[in-house]
Design a protein around this motif. Structure first.
Motif, PDB file in Angstrom:
ATOM      1  N   ALA A 150      -1.076  19.513  12.958  1.00 50.10           N
ATOM      2  CA  ALA A 150      -2.360  18.905  12.587  1.00 50.10           C
ATOM      3  C   ALA A 150      -2.885  17.999  13.689  1.00 50.10           C
ATOM      4  O   ALA A 150      -4.068  17.694  13.725  1.00 50.10           O
ATOM      5  N   ASP A 151      -2.009  17.573  14.592  1.00 46.18           N
ATOM      6  CA  ASP A 151      -2.393  16.745  15.725  1.00 46.18           C
ATOM      7  C   ASP A 151      -3.171  15.501  15.287  1.00 46.18           C
ATOM      8  O   ASP A 151      -4.075  15.045  15.973  1.00 46.18           O
ATOM      9  N   ALA A 152      -2.816  14.984  14.116  1.00 47.13           N
ATOM     10  CA  ALA A 152      -3.453  13.790  13.563  1.00 47.13           C
ATOM     11  C   ALA A 152      -2.807  12.540  14.159  1.00 47.13           C
ATOM     12  O   ALA A 152      -1.718  12.605  14.723  1.00 47.13           O
ATOM     13  N   PRO A 153      -3.464  11.395  14.035  1.00 43.00           N
ATOM     14  CA  PRO A 153      -2.849  10.156  14.519  1.00 43.00           C
ATOM     15  C   PRO A 153      -1.589   9.822  13.724  1.00 43.00           C
ATOM     16  O   PRO A 153      -1.490  10.160  12.539  1.00 43.00           O
ATOM     17  N   LEU A 154      -0.652   9.179  14.375  1.00 44.47           N
ATOM     18  CA  LEU A 154       0.590   8.755  13.728  1.00 44.47           C
ATOM     19  C   LEU A 154       0.302   7.507  12.898  1.00 44.47           C
ATOM     20  O   LEU A 154      -0.146   6.492  13.426  1.00 44.47           O
ATOM     21  N   ILE A 155       0.528   7.607  11.601  1.00 44.04           N
ATOM     22  CA  ILE A 155       0.303   6.478  10.689  1.00 44.04           C
ATOM     23  C   ILE A 155       1.611   6.246   9.940  1.00 44.04           C
ATOM     24  O   ILE A 155       1.943   6.997   9.030  1.00 44.04           O
ATOM     25  N   GLU A 156       2.343   5.247  10.340  1.00 40.20           N
ATOM     26  CA  GLU A 156       3.664   5.011   9.751  1.00 40.20           C
ATOM     27  C   GLU A 156       3.624   3.925   8.684  1.00 40.20           C
ATOM     28  O   GLU A 156       4.054   2.796   8.907  1.00 40.20           O
ATOM     29  N   ILE A 157       3.081   4.271   7.540  1.00 32.04           N
ATOM     30  CA  ILE A 157       3.122   3.404   6.356  1.00 32.04           C
ATOM     31  C   ILE A 157       3.751   4.253   5.259  1.00 32.04           C
ATOM     32  O   ILE A 157       3.378   5.405   5.096  1.00 32.04           O
ATOM     33  N   SER A 158       4.676   3.687   4.529  1.00 32.87           N
ATOM     34  CA  SER A 158       5.306   4.472   3.465  1.00 32.87           C
ATOM     35  C   SER A 158       5.139   3.782   2.119  1.00 32.87           C
ATOM     36  O   SER A 158       5.001   2.563   2.033  1.00 32.87           O
ATOM     37  N   SER A 159       5.181   4.582   1.076  1.00 26.88           N
ATOM     38  CA  SER A 159       5.125   4.028  -0.273  1.00 26.88           C
ATOM     39  C   SER A 159       6.358   3.179  -0.551  1.00 26.88           C
ATOM     40  O   SER A 159       6.287   2.204  -1.304  1.00 26.88           O
ATOM     41  N   THR A 160       7.492   3.517   0.059  1.00 28.01           N
ATOM     42  CA  THR A 160       8.712   2.718  -0.095  1.00 28.01           C
ATOM     43  C   THR A 160       8.475   1.303   0.433  1.00 28.01           C
ATOM     44  O   THR A 160       8.829   0.319  -0.222  1.00 28.01           O
ATOM     45  N   PHE A 161       7.854   1.201   1.608  1.00 30.04           N
ATOM     46  CA  PHE A 161       7.509  -0.094   2.189  1.00 30.04           C
ATOM     47  C   PHE A 161       6.584  -0.871   1.250  1.00 30.04           C
ATOM     48  O   PHE A 161       6.767  -2.072   1.019  1.00 30.04           O
ATOM     49  N   ILE A 162       5.590  -0.190   0.694  1.00 33.87           N
ATOM     50  CA  ILE A 162       4.645  -0.828  -0.222  1.00 33.87           C
ATOM     51  C   ILE A 162       5.375  -1.346  -1.460  1.00 33.87           C
ATOM     52  O   ILE A 162       5.194  -2.500  -1.869  1.00 33.87           O
ATOM     53  N   ARG A 163       6.207  -0.498  -2.078  1.00 37.59           N
ATOM     54  CA  ARG A 163       6.921  -0.911  -3.293  1.00 37.59           C
ATOM     55  C   ARG A 163       7.821  -2.113  -3.022  1.00 37.59           C
ATOM     56  O   ARG A 163       7.866  -3.055  -3.812  1.00 37.59           O
ATOM     57  N   GLU A 164       8.534  -2.086  -1.905  1.00 39.66           N
ATOM     58  CA  GLU A 164       9.439  -3.190  -1.581  1.00 39.66           C
ATOM     59  C   GLU A 164       8.651  -4.477  -1.352  1.00 39.66           C
ATOM     60  O   GLU A 164       9.047  -5.556  -1.801  1.00 39.66           O
ATOM     61  N   GLY A 165       7.532  -4.382  -0.661  1.00 33.74           N
ATOM     62  CA  GLY A 165       6.680  -5.553  -0.445  1.00 33.74           C
ATOM     63  C   GLY A 165       6.148  -6.123  -1.750  1.00 33.74           C
ATOM     64  O   GLY A 165       6.107  -7.343  -1.940  1.00 33.74           O
ATOM     65  N   ILE A 166       5.758  -5.254  -2.672  1.00 27.22           N
ATOM     66  CA  ILE A 166       5.259  -5.702  -3.975  1.00 27.22           C
ATOM     67  C   ILE A 166       6.364  -6.425  -4.734  1.00 27.22           C
ATOM     68  O   ILE A 166       6.142  -7.482  -5.323  1.00 27.22           O
ATOM     69  N   ARG A 167       7.576  -5.863  -4.698  1.00 29.16           N
ATOM     70  CA  ARG A 167       8.714  -6.513  -5.362  1.00 29.16           C
ATOM     71  C   ARG A 167       8.965  -7.915  -4.799  1.00 29.16           C
ATOM     72  O   ARG A 167       9.396  -8.803  -5.516  1.00 29.16           O
ATOM     73  N   GLN A 168       8.718  -8.080  -3.502  1.00 34.20           N
ATOM     74  CA  GLN A 168       8.965  -9.367  -2.841  1.00 34.20           C
ATOM     75  C   GLN A 168       7.743 -10.289  -2.873  1.00 34.20           C
ATOM     76  O   GLN A 168       7.702 -11.289  -2.178  1.00 34.20           O
ATOM     77  N   ASN A 169       6.759  -9.931  -3.698  1.00 34.92           N
ATOM     78  CA  ASN A 169       5.531 -10.727  -3.847  1.00 34.92           C
ATOM     79  C   ASN A 169       4.760 -10.897  -2.540  1.00 34.92           C
ATOM     80  O   ASN A 169       4.112 -11.922  -2.319  1.00 34.92           O
ATOM     81  N   LYS A 170       4.814  -9.910  -1.680  1.00 32.41           N
ATOM     82  CA  LYS A 170       4.046  -9.943  -0.433  1.00 32.41           C
ATOM     83  C   LYS A 170       2.590  -9.578  -0.736  1.00 32.41           C
ATOM     84  O   LYS A 170       2.311  -8.791  -1.625  1.00 32.41           O
ATOM     85  N   ASP A 171       1.694 -10.151   0.020  1.00 28.68           N
ATOM     86  CA  ASP A 171       0.269  -9.847  -0.126  1.00 28.68           C
ATOM     87  C   ASP A 171      -0.044  -8.651   0.768  1.00 28.68           C
ATOM     88  O   ASP A 171      -0.200  -8.789   1.974  1.00 28.68           O
ATOM     89  N   LEU A 172      -0.111  -7.480   0.164  1.00 35.58           N
ATOM     90  CA  LEU A 172      -0.298  -6.233   0.911  1.00 35.58           C
ATOM     91  C   LEU A 172      -1.704  -5.665   0.743  1.00 35.58           C
ATOM     92  O   LEU A 172      -1.913  -4.465   0.848  1.00 35.58           O
ATOM     93  N   ARG A 173      -2.663  -6.540   0.524  1.00 31.65           N
ATOM     94  CA  ARG A 173      -4.033  -6.088   0.239  1.00 31.65           C
ATOM     95  C   ARG A 173      -4.609  -5.174   1.306  1.00 31.65           C
ATOM     96  O   ARG A 173      -5.456  -4.349   1.022  1.00 31.65           O
ATOM     97  N   PHE A 174      -4.159  -5.288   2.549  1.00 35.73           N
ATOM     98  CA  PHE A 174      -4.731  -4.454   3.607  1.00 35.73           C
ATOM     99  C   PHE A 174      -3.984  -3.133   3.792  1.00 35.73           C
ATOM    100  O   PHE A 174      -4.383  -2.296   4.591  1.00 35.73           O
ATOM    101  N   PHE A 175      -2.921  -2.931   3.036  1.00 39.27           N
ATOM    102  CA  PHE A 175      -2.189  -1.663   3.059  1.00 39.27           C
ATOM    103  C   PHE A 175      -2.577  -0.764   1.892  1.00 39.27           C
ATOM    104  O   PHE A 175      -2.248   0.409   1.886  1.00 39.27           O
ATOM    105  N   LEU A 176      -3.232  -1.359   0.900  1.00 39.93           N
ATOM    106  CA  LEU A 176      -3.637  -0.618  -0.285  1.00 39.93           C
ATOM    107  C   LEU A 176      -5.156  -0.492  -0.320  1.00 39.93           C
ATOM    108  O   LEU A 176      -5.862  -1.402   0.124  1.00 39.93           O
ATOM    109  N   PRO A 177      -5.670   0.613  -0.870  1.00 37.68           N
ATOM    110  CA  PRO A 177      -7.120   0.706  -1.032  1.00 37.68           C
ATOM    111  C   PRO A 177      -7.614  -0.447  -1.900  1.00 37.68           C
ATOM    112  O   PRO A 177      -6.975  -0.801  -2.899  1.00 37.68           O
TER     113      PRO A 177
END
Length: 193
Positions: A150-177
């Motif tokens: 697909a030759d698309a840009p490399l975007i290394e964000i994972s749902s695992t990272f998001i879930r772990e951040g949410i569990r740790q009460n991190k403010d991830l507003r810029f990683f989520l729509p």
């Protein structure tokens, strides 16, 4: 024929990486549209931490909003289990004959494609777009002319990272729509069950 990318996944939860990749494939790639196919459970993944199926579908619908080139798809909710991509693509092709479905997978899945049910038939029947993932070089044998990088840009964000951040009460507003950020408490409560 409408060139429709099938972006299948748990979307547990959907994040900006998913949306940015799909947007790139529509606007810079060769796809007319991308369907986010919410899968209840992959045979290759464990059920742990999986948010409710309908809640994940709801998040996808909210995240894509009114962008006309995106669609949420729940066809696997009604297909017989276990779920296999080859069967899903066959069902989609039968139900929507005016679409040419192209499977979108990450390079990490490309490296284990031989573990997928009827992978040889899948790779010789349906177009496949492989997008980059870190530490997974993309090499496509000439035997599979329907498979493309697909030759698309490399975007290394994972749902695992998001879930772990949410569990740790991190403010991830810029990683989520923005549209689903208000659902963060429901996500957190679901993850902490």
């Amino acid at each position: 024929m409408i060139k429709t990318g099938i972006f299948s996944g748990s979307f547990n939860p959907i994040h900006i990486g998913h949306l940015a990749l799909a947007n790139w494939l529509c606007e810079m790639g060769e796809l007319d549209e991308v369907w986010f196919l919410v899968t209840p459970q992959s045979p290759l993944k464990k059920k742990a931490d999986l948010l409710d199926d309908h809640f994940r579908l709801h998040l996808v619908e909210k995240a894509i909003g009114s962008y006309t080139k995106f669609k949420a798809c729940d066809i696997e909710f009604s297909l017989p289990r276990p779920l296999y991509t080859i069967n899903t693509l066959a069902a989609l092709t039968k139900q929507y004959p005016e679409h040419q479905f192209q499977l979108i997978i990450g390079a990490d899945n490309w490296h284990i494609i031989d573990r997928w049910k009827d992978s040889e038939k899948l790779l010789t029947t349906y177009p496949v777009l492989v997008y980059p993932r870190m530490n997974y070089p993309i090499t496509i044998p000439a035997a599979y002319p329907l498979v493309k990088n697909a030759d698309a840009p490399l975007i290394e964000i994972s749902s695992t990272f998001i879930r772990e951040g949410i569990r740790q009460n991190k403010d991830l507003r810029f990683f989520l729509p923005q549209a689903i950020f208000e659902d963060i408490q429901t996500i957190k409560n679901s993850l902490n069950r």
